[in-house]
Design an enzyme around this catalytic site. Structure first.
Site, PDB file in Angstrom:
ATOM      1  N   ASP A  21       0.887  -1.178   0.000  1.00 33.27           N
ATOM      2  CA  ASP A  21       0.000   0.000   0.000  1.00 33.27           C
ATOM      3  C   ASP A  21       0.919   1.219   0.000  1.00 33.27           C
ATOM      4  OD1 ASP A  21       0.921  -0.606   2.603  1.00 33.27           O
ATOM      5  OD2 ASP A  21      -0.807   0.342   3.571  1.00 33.27           O
ATOM      6  N   HIS A 252       9.514  -0.611   9.270  1.00 33.68           N
ATOM      7  CA  HIS A 252       8.391  -1.535   9.045  1.00 33.68           C
ATOM      8  C   HIS A 252       8.597  -2.519   7.875  1.00 33.68           C
ATOM      9  CE1 HIS A 252       5.701   0.018  12.060  1.00 33.68           C
ATOM     10  NE2 HIS A 252       5.390   1.125  11.448  1.00 33.68           N
TER      11      HIS A 252
END
Ligand code: RIB
Ligand code: CA
Length: 340
Positions: A21, A252
């Protein structure tokens, strides 16, 4: 601990489909996968999440072109969760453009005609047992792929996700991490499917961060490093307020790519039973991992299929900065396009 190549592939790079995303940390993940010799990036899928799917697709295309990898197919994926509930985006974290409001505004290249779910299936069928799916956004595309191709778990080498929190707190609710919280029904399907699943969650990704020193080092590299230093500015500001009290940001998604590729070897990662809570109460989106064996060194559990990464070396951030800093110059112009 870091390693150059995963030994059991005898030095061959890992075929990877990366589903993103594409916001700021996803951009670093795509760069890492596109640039690192341990990875053969065979496809990128985009999904809603940090930003709308159109913006995510545009950012994924821009990133593979910037890295000089225009041949990597980018497929557009789902625009919202499986249930049809409205999509909620995180523009406040990643900027309105998903690039910390520091993107070029340019559209480079075009997505392929198939959907991200169809692309996963096609690549898995083309290379049975060889493709690792690394999903670093909501798991909608992967759940759709499972629905279209129930035998997918036998066709891929495994699935690695950035998502969830086993012992760490959540980052959307007290217990839910963003990628799982966005689409718990999709995540539940992915956790239920009979493939080897590796969960790289907030337990480790909140502990591997970039700071201003890293940004300075990136900016001193080629134009790719300079671009990444630029997009990190807004992102670090978010983490300063929301998490750390100082300008530092999480890597992340890069961690999931590196764990899958074997360039970041977890120092603690038991394989346990795990599921996703889909009820409507306060624990919706929680990843429930059976870590009760912790005090006995995690003995083998019946039915355990999820490798939960609990510890990695935070110094991995240096390796990411090194790779991007030495990547040289972008293959596409990085000046900001004037808006009409
Ligand atoms: O919770 C962090 C995750 O949510 C990362 O993948 C980030 O890019 C967002 O998708
Ligand atoms: Ca992401």
């Amino acid at each position: 601990m870091t390693a150059d190549l995963r030994a059991d592939r005898a030095g061959r790079p890992l075929k990877m489909v990366l589903d993103c995303d594409t916001g700021v940390d996803d951009t670093l993940a795509i760069l890492y996968a596109a640039l690192h010799p341990a990875v053969e990036l065979v496809g990128v899928g985009s999904v809603w999440g940090n930003v709308d799917v159109e913006t995510a697709t545009r950012n994924s295309l821009h990133t593979v072109h910037m890295a000089g990898r225009p041949e990597v197919p980018v497929a557009r994926g789902a625009a919202g969760p499986l249930t049809g509930a409205p999509a909620v985006f995180a523009y406040h974290v990643h900027g309105r453009d998903g690039q910390g409001n520091a993107g070029t505004g340019r559209t480079v290249g075009e997505p392929v005609a198939e959907t991200a779910a169809e692309q996963i299936i096609r690549l898995a069928r083309a290379h049975p047992g060889e493709v690792e799916v690394v999903a670093v956004g909501p798991l909608t595309n992967l759940a759709l792929a499972l629905g279209l191709c129930p035998e997918l778990p036998e066709l891929v080498s495994g699935v690695t996700i950035m998502g969830g929190a086993a012992l760490a707190p959540g980052n959307v609710t007290e217990v839910a991490e963003a990628n799982i919280w966005c689409d718990p029904e999709a995540a539940a399907a992915v956790f239920r499917a009979p493939w080897p699943l590796t969960m790289v969650g907030l337990d480790v990704t909140m502990r591997t961060t970039l700071d201003e020193g890293h940004r300075t080092r990136l900016a001193a590299g080629g134009t790719i490093g300079g671009y990444v230093a630029g997009i990190l500015d807004h992102y670090m500001g978010f983490f300063a307020e929301a998490a750390f009290g100082e300008r530092r940001s999480c890597l992340h998604d890069v961690l999931a790519v590196a764990v899958a590729a074997g360039t970041l070897v977890p120092t603690l990662a038991p394989t346990v039973r795990a599921y996703v809570e889909t009820g409507d109460g306060p624990t919706r989106g929680q990843t429930v991992c059976d870590l009760r064996g912790m005090y006995m060194g995690f003995p083998t559990q019946d039915g355990a299929r999820c490798r939960v990464v609990l510890e990695t070396d935070p110094a991995f951030a240096e390796a990411v900065v090194d790779l991007i800093q030495t990547a040289g110059d972008s293959a596409v112009p990085l000046d900001r396009e004037e808006q009409a």
